[in-house]
Design a protein around this motif. Sequence first.
Motif: not given
Length: 309
Positions: A41-69
């Motif tokens: 309710a306060d806006g906090r977002i928790t993301f969850g996914l399964r990753l292979p063991p080799a992906a220990s350095d993985a991170r999640l990125l959220i990126r603002l989509r550029p406007k057209k042009g």
Amino acid sequence: MTTERLTERLTERGTGHGAERATGHGTERGTEPRVGCTVEADGRITFGLRLPPAASDARLLIRLRPKKGKPDEGQPGETHHSLALDATEDGHHTAVLPTGTALAEGRWDVYLLDGPDGERRRLRPGLRDLRALVDGHTRDRRAPVAVRIPYVTKDGFLAVRAWLRDAHAETAGITAAEGALTVGARLHGAVFGEGAAVRLRLRGTRTERSVEPRLADDRQNFSFTVALADLVAGTGTETDTGTGSGQRVWDVFVRPARSAPPVRVARLLDDIADRKDIHVQPAVPVGETVVRPYYTVDNDLAVAVTPAG
């Protein structure tokens, strides 16, 4: 929230309003990886996914989509946020976008980074648990008013729609009938004072129509009524706004006090990221035109005046 409960919410079958499974374009079985998310309710977002063991350095990125042009640029914290992925006991990985992390208004795409300098991959959606957002319009918001709604893009990827406004007026009801448009709303992040007014501004011009809002006893809920004939008459000497159809559009604002900046009237405080094609208002004939209130691509309230036929 415990890890066990979080995992349950990320993997359970979505049922009911606010709990949705990915459907539609690009979500065929076997397309990996997928990421689920839970919004509080306060806006906090928790993301969850399964990753292979080799992906220990993985991170999640959220990126603002550029406007057209516009170029794809910007500094970390302004146009993109990198989130750590923490392993849970059952093999899931979770990342948290805290309430205090400001997201500029726009659409934020979600990616998996294989490492600090690794490949960036967009993510397909899993379960989106949006139940905490469904009754968001019932909670008062302080300034600035920040809104985040995870959604599925047209090409089947997970993204977050964000709004960040100094103040906001949330619509509660719209009626266009018997020659008048009546709108109810609630003010968030500002207070009403002397000289309050609702302004309807003809897009692309300096033409405005002003009406006085009717304030409820709590001085947050308000409503206003404007004659449809006044909106039609106000477009008579103006040029086309670029649609090629002769359509004119009035954008709707409320000025809480005489010296206060205008606040956009919109509908943002629930679980619907794009309501333009969902909440469709009926068109009302007025002489040789039709008048129809609608929500824009940004969920802002507007009123279209179009030649009949």
